[in-house]
Structure formats: C-alpha cells, structure tokens
Write an enzyme that holds these catalytic residues in place. Structure first.
Site, PDB file in Angstrom:
ATOM      1  N   ASP A   1       0.840  -1.205   0.000  1.00 39.85           N
ATOM      2  CA  ASP A   1       0.000   0.000   0.000  1.00 39.85           C
ATOM      3  C   ASP A   1       0.873   1.253   0.000  1.00 39.85           C
ATOM      4  O   ASP A   1       0.696   2.160  -0.804  1.00 39.85           O
ATOM      5  CB  ASP A   1      -0.914  -0.004   1.242  1.00 39.85           C
ATOM      6  CG  ASP A   1      -1.625  -1.328   1.413  1.00 39.85           C
ATOM      7  OD1 ASP A   1      -2.520  -1.613   0.620  1.00 39.85           O
ATOM      8  OD2 ASP A   1      -1.249  -2.100   2.327  1.00 39.85           O
TER       9      ASP A   1
ATOM     10  N   GLU B   1       2.265  -6.443  -5.235  1.00 34.35           N
ATOM     11  CA  GLU B   1       1.902  -5.640  -6.408  1.00 34.35           C
ATOM     12  C   GLU B   1       3.077  -4.822  -6.947  1.00 34.35           C
ATOM     13  O   GLU B   1       3.442  -4.917  -8.108  1.00 34.35           O
ATOM     14  CB  GLU B   1       0.735  -4.706  -6.032  1.00 34.35           C
ATOM     15  CG  GLU B   1       0.352  -3.777  -7.146  1.00 34.35           C
ATOM     16  CD  GLU B   1      -1.033  -3.160  -7.005  1.00 34.35           C
ATOM     17  OE1 GLU B   1      -1.911  -3.754  -6.362  1.00 34.35           O
ATOM     18  OE2 GLU B   1      -1.229  -2.068  -7.567  1.00 34.35           O
TER      19      GLU B   1
HETATM   20  O1  TRH Z   1       4.873  -6.119   0.659  1.00 32.33           O
HETATM   21  P1  TRH Z   1       3.890  -6.677  -0.301  1.00 32.33           P
HETATM   22  O2  TRH Z   1       3.524  -8.061  -0.104  1.00 32.33           O
HETATM   23  O3  TRH Z   1       2.632  -5.769  -0.275  1.00 32.33           O
HETATM   24  C1  TRH Z   1       1.303  -5.886  -0.541  1.00 32.33           C
HETATM   25  C2  TRH Z   1       0.499  -5.705   0.700  1.00 32.33           C
HETATM   26  O4  TRH Z   1       0.486  -6.914   1.421  1.00 32.33           O
HETATM   27  C3  TRH Z   1      -0.893  -5.310   0.368  1.00 32.33           C
HETATM   28  O5  TRH Z   1      -1.744  -5.310   1.469  1.00 32.33           O
HETATM   29  C4  TRH Z   1      -1.422  -6.201  -0.715  1.00 32.33           C
HETATM   30  O6  TRH Z   1      -2.668  -5.830  -1.035  1.00 32.33           O
HETATM   31  C5  TRH Z   1      -0.521  -6.095  -1.914  1.00 32.33           C
HETATM   32  O7  TRH Z   1       0.768  -6.546  -1.560  1.00 32.33           O
HETATM   33  C6  TRH Z   1      -1.023  -6.824  -3.113  1.00 32.33           C
HETATM   34  O8  TRH Z   1       4.481  -6.538  -1.811  1.00 32.33           O
HETATM   35  P2  TRH Z   1       4.768  -5.314  -2.776  1.00 32.33           P
HETATM   36  O9  TRH Z   1       3.498  -4.753  -3.323  1.00 32.33           O
HETATM   37  O10 TRH Z   1       5.720  -5.793  -3.745  1.00 32.33           O
HETATM   38  O11 TRH Z   1       5.444  -4.210  -1.862  1.00 32.33           O
HETATM   39  C7  TRH Z   1       6.779  -4.268  -1.464  1.00 32.33           C
HETATM   40  C8  TRH Z   1       7.393  -2.898  -1.559  1.00 32.33           C
HETATM   41  O12 TRH Z   1       8.651  -2.907  -0.915  1.00 32.33           O
HETATM   42  C9  TRH Z   1       7.646  -2.450  -2.999  1.00 32.33           C
HETATM   43  O13 TRH Z   1       7.391  -1.063  -3.118  1.00 32.33           O
HETATM   44  C10 TRH Z   1       9.132  -2.691  -3.178  1.00 32.33           C
HETATM   45  C11 TRH Z   1       9.633  -2.392  -1.809  1.00 32.33           C
HETATM   46  N1  TRH Z   1      10.942  -2.946  -1.419  1.00 32.33           N
HETATM   47  C12 TRH Z   1      11.970  -2.057  -1.141  1.00 32.33           C
HETATM   48  O14 TRH Z   1      11.796  -0.836  -1.268  1.00 32.33           O
HETATM   49  N2  TRH Z   1      13.166  -2.554  -0.718  1.00 32.33           N
HETATM   50  C13 TRH Z   1      13.387  -3.884  -0.574  1.00 32.33           C
HETATM   51  O15 TRH Z   1      14.509  -4.282  -0.179  1.00 32.33           O
HETATM   52  C14 TRH Z   1      12.331  -4.779  -0.899  1.00 32.33           C
HETATM   53  C15 TRH Z   1      12.562  -6.266  -0.786  1.00 32.33           C
HETATM   54  C16 TRH Z   1      11.116  -4.288  -1.307  1.00 32.33           C
END
Ligand code: TRH
Length: 377
Positions: free
Chosen positions: A17, A273
C-alpha cells in the site's frame, strides 16, 4: 499555481500500500509539477522504503512530497484539486463532508489494486454511486490499453538498459552490500511470502551444474530458507555455501536501490503488487508470489496475468512458465518445473525483455491519472 493532490494510504499489511502510493506521489511531483500531500496512517512502514523518513513526524518533506501522518482525529485542511483514496481506504468523514461542501468540485478517485483480469478494462474510469452527494471514480491500473496502466517513471527503461550494459556499475553497487558474484554464477533474488516448498527449490539450486548466488531480502520467506539451511539464522555479510548455491541475506533497501537490485539479477522472485511490476521493468525472467485472497480469488488473477504474459512464448517455454508459476502459488513442488524453466532460459530472458518493452509503450499510471483529471475538468 500548481494543482494540488491528496493521496490517502492506509497500510493494511506489508509494504504494497505504501509502496505504490509513495512511488506515485514522487512521480506526480517530479514529472507533473504537482503539489502532493501523502497521508499515511502507519509511518513506521514507510521508513524501510524511504530510510530518510521520520516515523514520528506529523509533517515532513520527502522527495518534494508533503508527507503527513494521517491523524486519528482529523483536523481541517485546505481542500486539494484531486483526492485519491488508495485501495478503497476509508477517508475521514469530516474530510468527505468538507469536500462535498467545497467549490469548485474536486475530482475524487479510488485507485484500485492491479489486476490483469478482463473485467478491469470495463470498470476503469466508471463513476461510483454518490457518497455524501459526491461522485467518486474508479481508477484501475492494468496491463491492457483500456486500463490506467502501470507505474513507470520517465526514462526508467533507458536507465535500466544502461545499467545492465555496465558490469562495473553492477559490481560496485553489489559490493556495498558485500555481494561478490562469481563470474559464472546466476544472480537471483527472492522476495516472497512464507512458502513450504522453498526448501525443495533451494535443494535443486544446490544440485545444479551451474552456480547460483541467491539474495534474500530480509522478510517473510526467511524462515523457510533457514529451515532448509538447518543450522541457524542467515546473517548479513555472511553468505552461506551449499553445493552450487550461495545464499546471502540482504537488508531491506530503499525503493530505488531495490530497482537496481532487480536489474542486477538474472531472475527475480517477487510478490504483492509493486515489486511484481518492478521485476517486469527489470526485463528479466521472474516469478510472482501473489497475495492470497479469500476463496482463492487470487488464482483467477494469476491465470489472467499468465494468459497475457505467456503470449508469444514457444510451447515448451510457455509450459515451463505455467507450471512453475502455478506450482509456486499453489505451494506444490517447484523443483521439477524449475528445471523446465532452466531448459528454456534464453527464450525466457528474451521474452521478459520484449514484455517490458511492449508494456512501456502504454501510457504510465501517473500520466493516465493526470490525463483523467484534465479530461474531467
Ligand atoms: O509487501 P507486499 O507483499 O505488499 C502488498 C500488501 O500486502 C498489500 O496489502 C497487498 O494488497 C498487496 O501486496 C497486493 O508486496 P509489494 O506490493 O511488492 O510491496 C513491497 C514494496 O517494498 C515495494 O514497493 C518494493 C519495496 N521494497 C523495497 O523498497 N526494498 C526492498 O529491499 C524490498 C525487498 C522491497
């Protein structure tokens, strides 16, 4: 005067989010010269993505974005021109009342979750029933031309290409995390939820004829990795060697550095996402650990994406992708379908690049939002 936008983010869990809204807010400021307030109800989740952020500050500037703690007791603020509620989060009642009373009329959008399902195109941009006498519009990100598109900053793919053509840059970047990759090794990253079949996959990597260096950002899958290792926690700066597999823990890095990490890797496992989209822009083979939903609704989303993504692959590479992605998400054995992936590697790599090039020809999500506002005025 600059147009002003409010983006509201309620952190449900994990980082998706805040990841999406923070990325969007930055891009609206940097590329569209807008004044953006980002209201976040859980600033502690923001800090890992933006390490310069202060989790206690009621107000702070980050990358030109006016980041606000979303207070539990709402205080009146000046109304912006555009209001985005991300992922159907519930706006403060007083805020909606003030919006309903204010003139001129404000554009109110619900930015929804990403899905490749076909119905999304038909719902994108539709008005909702009125709330407090006010019209809201549904804005759907997506992969097809009839949707709001994907978040992609200007020049992103050019930056990525230059990066991937510059091995010295990659080496220097990785060295700051203590990552030194053997010349013949495949570099991969693993960002996933808990997964009971991960040990079988790690075993296949350990027994492979070609070495693999696997980077594991600190997170939910780590317990499964350590279960397979069996002799204590994986620690930063202490890579572990198991046959052909080198396992290395990575700290959680900023969003920009995570992009570069994805660009460095030959394969990325991603989830949720935002990381899913970023791995597509990396132009390298990937697997998506989809966020689980009730009644297996996520499987339909997975199949909808696979139906698009596998177009243009030959039968063997298509079968490998389908079985590997399905096994990964249905928590079945992933070792066998991984071997099929390896057998089709050059084609999968070319395909991943072609996919990102094709998707980059569509308008990006921030641009589509700005355009939607212009058309609405
Ligand atoms: O963390 P996620 O699983 O997030 C979500 C939430 O659970 C949400 O509620 C759900 O509805 C959605 O998924 C579908 O995965 P996501 O979306 O990939 O988010 C991770 C974020 O973290 C993304 O912006 C990338 C960032 N990130 C970093 O900035 N540095 C890192 O080292 C890593 C591993 C990720």
């Amino acid at each position: 005067m600059k147009a002003s936008w409010d983006i509201f983010c309620s952190v449900v869990d994990n980082y998706g989010d805040i990841g999406v809204t923070w990325r969007l807010a930055r891009q609206l400021v940097a590329e569209h010269d807008l004044q953006v307030r980002l209201w976040v109800d859980d600033l502690a989740s923001f800090v890992p993505l933006c390490p310069t952020a202060d989790p206690q500050a009621a107000q702070q500037w980050q990358a030109g974005v006016d980041v606000r703690q979303w207070p539990s007791v709402w205080q009146r603020v000046e109304m912006p021109d555009v209001v985005i509620e991300a992922f159907a989060c519930k706006l403060p009642v007083d805020y909606v009342d003030a919006m309903a009373r204010s003139t001129p009329v404000r554009l109110w959008l619900n930015l929804d979750y990403l899905s490749a399902e076909e119905w999304v195109g038909g719902c994108h941009g539709l008005p909702s029933l009125k709330t407090a006498g006010y019209q809201k519009y549904f804005f759907f990100p997506g992969f097809q031309a009839d949707t709001g598109g994907l978040l992609r900053e200007a020049g992103l793919l050019d930056q990525r290409r230059q990066w991937q053509q510059d091995p010295a840059r990659r080496q220097a970047f990785l060295a700051q995390w203590g990552v030194y990759v053997a010349a013949e090794a495949r570099l991969m990253s693993l960002f996933a939820y808990e997964h009971p079949q991960i040990p079988g996959w790690l075993q296949a990597l350990a027994e492979d004829s070609r070495p693999t260096h696997l980077l594991v950002p600190r997170g939910r899958v780590l317990g499964d990795v350590e279960r397979w290792l069996g002799d204590g926690p994986l620690l930063l700066d202490e890579p572990r060697q198991c046959g052909a597999l080198t396992l290395q823990l990575m700290p959680f890095v900023s969003q920009n550095d995570y992009d570069r990490l994805l660009w460095c890797c030959d394969f990325n496992a991603v989830r949720g996402e935002d990381s899913f989209v970023r791995a597509q822009w990396a132009g390298r083979p990937l697997v998506w650990h989809i966020y689980k939903q009730e009644e297996y609704a996520h499987w339909e989303k997975l199949e909808a994406f696979l139906a698009l993504y596998t177009q243009g692959l030959g039968p063997a590479a298509e079968a490998a992708t389908l079985s590997f992605w399905r096994a990964w998400n249905m928590e079945q054995d992933i070792a066998e379908s991984w071997r099929q992936m390896l057998a089709n590697w050059p084609e999968l790599t070319t395909h991943a690049q072609a996919w990102s090039d094709e998707k980059a020809r569509q308008a990006d999500l921030a641009m589509a939002l700005v355009q939607f506002h212009r058309n609405w005025l």
